[in-house]
Design an enzyme around this catalytic site. Structure first.
Site, PDB file in Angstrom:
ATOM      1  N   CYS A 154       0.858  -1.186   0.000  1.00  0.00           N
ATOM      2  CA  CYS A 154       0.000   0.000   0.000  1.00  0.00           C
ATOM      3  C   CYS A 154       0.895   1.237   0.000  1.00  0.00           C
ATOM      4  O   CYS A 154       2.088   1.147   0.225  1.00  0.00           O
ATOM      5  CB  CYS A 154      -0.875   0.014   1.236  1.00  0.00           C
ATOM      6  SG  CYS A 154      -1.826  -1.481   1.420  1.00  0.00           S
ATOM      7  N   ARG A 206       1.641   0.986  -6.211  1.00  0.00           N
ATOM      8  CA  ARG A 206       1.788   0.139  -5.025  1.00  0.00           C
ATOM      9  C   ARG A 206       0.470  -0.490  -4.596  1.00  0.00           C
ATOM     10  O   ARG A 206       0.438  -1.374  -3.722  1.00  0.00           O
ATOM     11  CB  ARG A 206       2.321   0.964  -3.844  1.00  0.00           C
ATOM     12  CG  ARG A 206       3.682   1.562  -4.077  1.00  0.00           C
ATOM     13  CD  ARG A 206       4.072   2.424  -2.908  1.00  0.00           C
ATOM     14  NE  ARG A 206       4.254   1.656  -1.702  1.00  0.00           N
ATOM     15  CZ  ARG A 206       5.393   1.105  -1.310  1.00  0.00           C
ATOM     16  NH1 ARG A 206       6.481   1.242  -2.052  1.00  0.00           N
ATOM     17  NH2 ARG A 206       5.458   0.423  -0.189  1.00  0.00           N
ATOM     18  N   TRP A 212      -3.843  -1.696  -1.461  1.00  0.00           N
ATOM     19  CA  TRP A 212      -3.875  -2.955  -2.234  1.00  0.00           C
ATOM     20  C   TRP A 212      -4.234  -4.014  -1.214  1.00  0.00           C
ATOM     21  O   TRP A 212      -3.405  -4.444  -0.413  1.00  0.00           O
ATOM     22  CB  TRP A 212      -2.514  -3.224  -2.858  1.00  0.00           C
ATOM     23  CG  TRP A 212      -2.381  -4.583  -3.480  1.00  0.00           C
ATOM     24  CD1 TRP A 212      -1.887  -5.715  -2.890  1.00  0.00           C
ATOM     25  CD2 TRP A 212      -2.738  -4.961  -4.810  1.00  0.00           C
ATOM     26  NE1 TRP A 212      -1.919  -6.760  -3.767  1.00  0.00           N
ATOM     27  CE2 TRP A 212      -2.429  -6.331  -4.957  1.00  0.00           C
ATOM     28  CE3 TRP A 212      -3.291  -4.274  -5.894  1.00  0.00           C
ATOM     29  CZ2 TRP A 212      -2.655  -7.018  -6.152  1.00  0.00           C
ATOM     30  CZ3 TRP A 212      -3.501  -4.972  -7.069  1.00  0.00           C
ATOM     31  CH2 TRP A 212      -3.190  -6.314  -7.195  1.00  0.00           C
ATOM     32  N   ASN A 241       0.333   0.854   6.807  1.00  0.00           N
ATOM     33  CA  ASN A 241       0.681  -0.330   6.002  1.00  0.00           C
ATOM     34  C   ASN A 241       1.239  -1.366   6.957  1.00  0.00           C
ATOM     35  O   ASN A 241       2.033  -1.012   7.826  1.00  0.00           O
ATOM     36  CB  ASN A 241       1.797  -0.025   5.006  1.00  0.00           C
ATOM     37  CG  ASN A 241       1.383   0.981   3.970  1.00  0.00           C
ATOM     38  OD1 ASN A 241       0.208   1.232   3.780  1.00  0.00           O
ATOM     39  ND2 ASN A 241       2.373   1.562   3.312  1.00  0.00           N
ATOM     40  N   GLY A 242       0.890  -2.599   6.783  1.00  0.00           N
ATOM     41  CA  GLY A 242       1.468  -3.642   7.625  1.00  0.00           C
ATOM     42  C   GLY A 242       0.391  -4.508   8.261  1.00  0.00           C
ATOM     43  O   GLY A 242      -0.772  -4.475   7.857  1.00  0.00           O
ATOM     44  N   GLU A 284       8.745 -22.818 -18.029  1.00  0.00           N
ATOM     45  CA  GLU A 284       8.557 -21.418 -17.636  1.00  0.00           C
ATOM     46  C   GLU A 284       9.734 -20.549 -18.115  1.00  0.00           C
ATOM     47  O   GLU A 284       9.535 -19.431 -18.581  1.00  0.00           O
ATOM     48  CB  GLU A 284       8.363 -21.330 -16.115  1.00  0.00           C
ATOM     49  CG  GLU A 284       8.383 -19.934 -15.520  1.00  0.00           C
ATOM     50  CD  GLU A 284       7.368 -18.939 -16.103  1.00  0.00           C
ATOM     51  OE1 GLU A 284       6.489 -19.353 -16.878  1.00  0.00           O
ATOM     52  OE2 GLU A 284       7.487 -17.746 -15.794  1.00  0.00           O
ATOM     53  N   LYS A 300       9.334 -17.424 -20.626  1.00  0.00           N
ATOM     54  CA  LYS A 300       9.806 -16.081 -20.284  1.00  0.00           C
ATOM     55  C   LYS A 300      10.655 -15.525 -21.420  1.00  0.00           C
ATOM     56  O   LYS A 300      10.481 -14.388 -21.832  1.00  0.00           O
ATOM     57  CB  LYS A 300      10.632 -16.198 -19.009  1.00  0.00           C
ATOM     58  CG  LYS A 300      10.530 -15.240 -17.914  1.00  0.00           C
ATOM     59  CD  LYS A 300       9.316 -15.000 -17.119  1.00  0.00           C
ATOM     60  CE  LYS A 300       8.003 -14.939 -17.792  1.00  0.00           C
ATOM     61  NZ  LYS A 300       6.864 -15.251 -16.945  1.00  0.00           N
ATOM     62  N   GLU A 343       8.459 -14.618 -24.476  1.00  0.00           N
ATOM     63  CA  GLU A 343       7.528 -13.496 -24.404  1.00  0.00           C
ATOM     64  C   GLU A 343       8.219 -12.138 -24.306  1.00  0.00           C
ATOM     65  O   GLU A 343       7.670 -11.159 -24.777  1.00  0.00           O
ATOM     66  CB  GLU A 343       6.451 -13.679 -23.327  1.00  0.00           C
ATOM     67  CG  GLU A 343       6.912 -13.811 -21.926  1.00  0.00           C
ATOM     68  CD  GLU A 343       5.748 -13.946 -20.935  1.00  0.00           C
ATOM     69  OE1 GLU A 343       4.592 -13.704 -21.278  1.00  0.00           O
ATOM     70  OE2 GLU A 343       6.042 -14.293 -19.777  1.00  0.00           O
ATOM     71  N   HIS A 383      13.665 -38.846 -28.997  1.00  0.00           N
ATOM     72  CA  HIS A 383      12.479 -39.199 -29.781  1.00  0.00           C
ATOM     73  C   HIS A 383      12.153 -38.146 -30.833  1.00  0.00           C
ATOM     74  O   HIS A 383      11.061 -38.162 -31.398  1.00  0.00           O
ATOM     75  CB  HIS A 383      11.287 -39.420 -28.841  1.00  0.00           C
ATOM     76  CG  HIS A 383      11.550 -40.501 -27.837  1.00  0.00           C
ATOM     77  ND1 HIS A 383      11.638 -41.825 -28.189  1.00  0.00           N
ATOM     78  CD2 HIS A 383      11.794 -40.447 -26.502  1.00  0.00           C
ATOM     79  CE1 HIS A 383      11.906 -42.548 -27.115  1.00  0.00           C
ATOM     80  NE2 HIS A 383      12.015 -41.732 -26.072  1.00  0.00           N
ATOM     81  N   LYS A 443      -1.535  -7.895 -19.927  1.00  0.00           N
ATOM     82  CA  LYS A 443      -1.360  -8.405 -18.564  1.00  0.00           C
ATOM     83  C   LYS A 443      -2.538  -9.281 -18.155  1.00  0.00           C
ATOM     84  O   LYS A 443      -2.376 -10.291 -17.495  1.00  0.00           O
ATOM     85  CB  LYS A 443      -1.199  -7.225 -17.594  1.00  0.00           C
ATOM     86  CG  LYS A 443      -0.883  -7.633 -16.155  1.00  0.00           C
ATOM     87  CD  LYS A 443       0.466  -8.327 -16.071  1.00  0.00           C
ATOM     88  CE  LYS A 443       0.779  -8.877 -14.686  1.00  0.00           C
ATOM     89  NZ  LYS A 443       1.828  -9.923 -14.759  1.00  0.00           N
TER      90      LYS A 443
HETATM   91  C1  AGP Z   1       3.090 -14.553 -17.871  1.00  0.00           C
HETATM   92  O1  AGP Z   1       4.397 -14.142 -18.045  1.00  0.00           O
HETATM   93  C2  AGP Z   1       2.211 -14.310 -19.027  1.00  0.00           C
HETATM   94  N1  AGP Z   1       2.100 -12.956 -19.375  1.00  0.00           N
HETATM   95  C3  AGP Z   1       0.931 -15.112 -19.107  1.00  0.00           C
HETATM   96  O2  AGP Z   1       1.330 -16.381 -19.532  1.00  0.00           O
HETATM   97  C4  AGP Z   1       0.063 -15.252 -17.856  1.00  0.00           C
HETATM   98  O3  AGP Z   1       0.727 -16.020 -16.909  1.00  0.00           O
HETATM   99  C5  AGP Z   1      -1.279 -15.896 -18.222  1.00  0.00           C
HETATM  100  O4  AGP Z   1      -1.946 -15.085 -19.140  1.00  0.00           O
HETATM  101  C6  AGP Z   1      -2.159 -16.164 -17.020  1.00  0.00           C
HETATM  102  O5  AGP Z   1      -2.510 -14.995 -16.369  1.00  0.00           O
HETATM  103  P1  AGP Z   1      -3.176 -15.031 -14.939  1.00  0.00           P
HETATM  104  O6  AGP Z   1      -2.183 -15.602 -13.990  1.00  0.00           O
HETATM  105  O7  AGP Z   1      -3.510 -13.594 -14.651  1.00  0.00           O
HETATM  106  O8  AGP Z   1      -4.400 -15.894 -15.018  1.00  0.00           O
END
Ligand code: AGP
Length: 627
Positions: free
Chosen positions: A24, A49, A96, A122-123, A500, A504, A507, A523, A622
């Protein structure tokens, strides 16, 4: 209904009490200018924040005036709508929520003493129950902060700073706080224990904030409060004390960041800041959620009795993207600790494949945003078929949190970079705690549970150790940034880790990469290997170590360059590799918590060197709210 912080952590969504952790924002002003515009601008600067509700309080004519509103700061501005709140002293807060409802009544600042005293905080006040018995109701909100405000007011005998110092002596928990009293229109008292506060020093004026961001436009001279310190701020003077009431002399720091850099905590991007946030937010995720004596976790948000938990015969984890890889990483723990068959499914597949689900199937919908449409539709499908559905979510009050009705918040704080990092780590942490909680109802012993908890407690320090290696990873990134393809290899718990890591890299750098279970190479994927196809292998010392070593030998024979993530001081891994990144040793089931971090840094540094828009990669959002 759960009580405030009922064990720090139960979180039945909609639990009425709120905990406000680090993320926050507090802003305060005392001087000759009108406080309102400074506070509102400050709230905007601090909005990164937290942004689920906000509020301000000013002293004017010996009275405290307060306005609060749910939503972003714009909503608060709309509510104020041109009303003048005159006054040149005030405090404000942007929230938040990490527990409990996002409501106006839970928004800060909170008042006590019939509106005489006002507090932004905050806390977490851990002994709020104890204090609640000592103060008088009624309680307007469901927060520990309101109890703290009343507790300070109870200690007030005409001197505000003495009241704060005295009250804080019997407070357990964490706080960054700012207090005003209507009878002291020349004074703001601030205190810190575990939640940051900085004081900006102007000419006959002072600013107070959770970080330097909102202070920078007015002054570059600041003093940072340290834990256990209380600042008494008036227009002419700033004095800092410890809780024993001894005055302390503090130095002044000159800040040369601009606002944007300050919001990013001095890092170049939000993503890098969020990578470095991980040790702290990991602590937030597990705080209050472990029971060392019983060697188990206590995640009350599951909202099931041990008998009901015993009836669960199958667990399905549904999620998308990084959240999906977090689920894959935790699956091993669910099966190994509880013996309950556990599946992991991509939400967009699960929802259309007519999944077999019944009342003995527990489905966890895992999501940072809580708004991912595929996961929402998948959980609805699971509910329709009679499954028991719970959420594991970062954003409080999001659709998944509301529709699942029970579950656990991961407490990662706002994650602003599109590429998820700290949310991933906290998702894995919570899923591991659930795996242990189920495990202890089956064949996991108390000592195994205790060992796992002990290892979890050591994770933040170990993540810190990896983060300290960021500059070396940057050197590697420079060497590898111009390759057009990458292959990531892992086995067992490290297979989801490389998925993962590869995700990363794709993307944020737009480099093509694939992740494979190392044993599967022969394979098909072996055909890809050549000098121009670097391979990154996660081969920490776990039960599949010898197996993956042989796989790496095969890769070596095909002349690919090999980067290895290995357990510290593993010399034979070094011999196999062209480049090596060491990570500290931990229990196998916990390895994804550590081994993913160097991959985040590797992807990050490559993308940054290629001048990608790291925080906002092309074609991605996002929150994915369309199918
Ligand atoms: C993560 O780096 C990505 N931008 C994306 O894969 C994300 O994890 C996915 O869209 C799921 O989002 P969420 O966790 O908000 O459900």
């Amino acid at each position: 209904m759960s009580d405030i912080g009922e064990e720090n952590d139960i979180l039945a969504y909609g639990s009425i009490f709120c905990y406000i952790l680090e993320m926050c924002g507090i802003i305060g002003y005392i001087g000759k200018k009108q406080a309102l515009p400074i506070l509102l601008k400050g709230l905007r600067d601090l909005e990164y924040r937290g942004y689920d509700s906000a509020g301000i309080a000013l002293i004017n004519d010996g009275k405290i005036e307060r306005v609060r509103e749910v939503g972003k700061v714009d909503m608060l501005v709309k509510k104020i709508d041109g009303h003048k709140f005159p006054g040149n002293i005030g405090i404000a807060h942007t929230r938040w929520a990490t527990h409990g409802g996002v409501t106006e009544k839970n928004a800060h600042p909170h008042i006590a003493g019939e509106g005489k005293l006002v507090l932004a905080h905050n806390g977490i006040i851990e002994n709020y129950r104890e204090l609640k018995k000592k103060v008088k109701g009624p309680f307007e909100s469901e927060t520990d902060t309101e109890i703290l405000a009343k507790w300070i007011f109870l200690n007030y005998k005409g001197d505000l700073s003495q009241a704060v110092k005295k009250a804080l002596l019997s407070v357990r928990g964490t706080y960054g706080l700012a207090v005003m009293h209507a009878d002291h229109p020349d004074e703001i008292v601030a205190a810190r224990l575990g939640s940051p506060l900085v004081i900006g020093i102007g000419k006959d004026e002072y600013y107070l904030a959770s970080d330097v961001t909102p202070i920078i436009p007015y002054t570059k001279q600041v003093t940072y409060l340290d834990d256990g310190e209380v600042a008494v701020i008036n227009r002419k003077d700033l004095k800092i004390f410890n809780l024993k009431d001894e005055q302390i002399t503090k130095g002044i720091t000159k800040i040369d960041w601009n606002t944007e850099k300050a919001q990013k905590g001095g890092f170049e991007t939000f993503m890098l800041k969020e990578i470095f946030d991980q040790p702290t937010v990991f602590e937030d995720a597990i705080r209050g959620r472990i029971d060392m004596k019983e060697g188990t976790a206590k995640l009350g948000g599951l909202n099931m009795s041990p008998e009901e938990m015993q009836k669960i015969k199958r667990i399905i984890l549904i999620a998308c993207g990084t959240a999906f890889y977090a689920c894959m990483a935790a699956r091993y723990a669910f099966e190994r600790l509880s013996g309950i068959p556990t599946e992991v499914d991509v939400s967009s597949e699960f929802r259309y494949r007519d999944p077999i689900v019944d009342e003995h199937t527990l489905i966890f919908a895992v999501s940072q945003s809580g708004e991912t449409i595929d996961t929402i539709m998948a959980l609805r499908e699971a509910k329709r078929k009679g499954g028991v559905v719970r959420g594991i979510v970062n954003v409080v009050g999001s659709t998944i949190a509301r529709e699942t009705g029970a579950g656990t918040y991961i407490h990662a704080g706002p994650e602003l970079a599109v590429a998820s990092t700290k949310a991933y780590t906290n998702m894995v942490a919570i899923l591991l705690l659930y795996a242990l909680q189920f495990g202890r109802l089956h064949h996991t012993t108390v000592s195994t549970g205790q060992r796992m908890l002990q290892e979890l407690l050591e994770i933040p320090e170990k993540i810190n150790k990896i983060l300290k290696n960021s500059d070396n990873i940057k050197i590697l990134a420079k060497k590898y940034k111009d390759y057009e393809n990458f292959l990531f290899l892992g086995r067992g718990v490290n297979y989801p880790v490389v998925l993962e890591g590869s995700h990363k890299l794709k993307e944020i750098s737009y480099i093509h990469s694939e992740a494979y279970p190392a044993g599967e190479m022969k394979h098909g994927a072996n055909a890809l290997l050549s000098k121009n196809f670097p391979v990154l292998v996660v081969m920490t010392q776990n039960q599949l170590y010898e197996k993956i070593k042989s796989n790496v030998e095969e890769v070596r024979a095909r002349k690919s360059e090999i980067i290895v993530i290995a357990t510290e001081s593993d010399k034979s891994a070094k011999e196999l590799s062209d480049d090596i990144i060491y990570v500290p040793k931990t229990m196998e089931l916990l390895e994804p918590l550590l081994n993913t971090i160097p991959l985040q840094l590797f992807a990050y540094h490559i993308a940054a060197m290629l001048h990608r828009d790291v925080d906002r990669p092309r074609n991605l959002a996002k929150s994915v709210t369309v199918e």
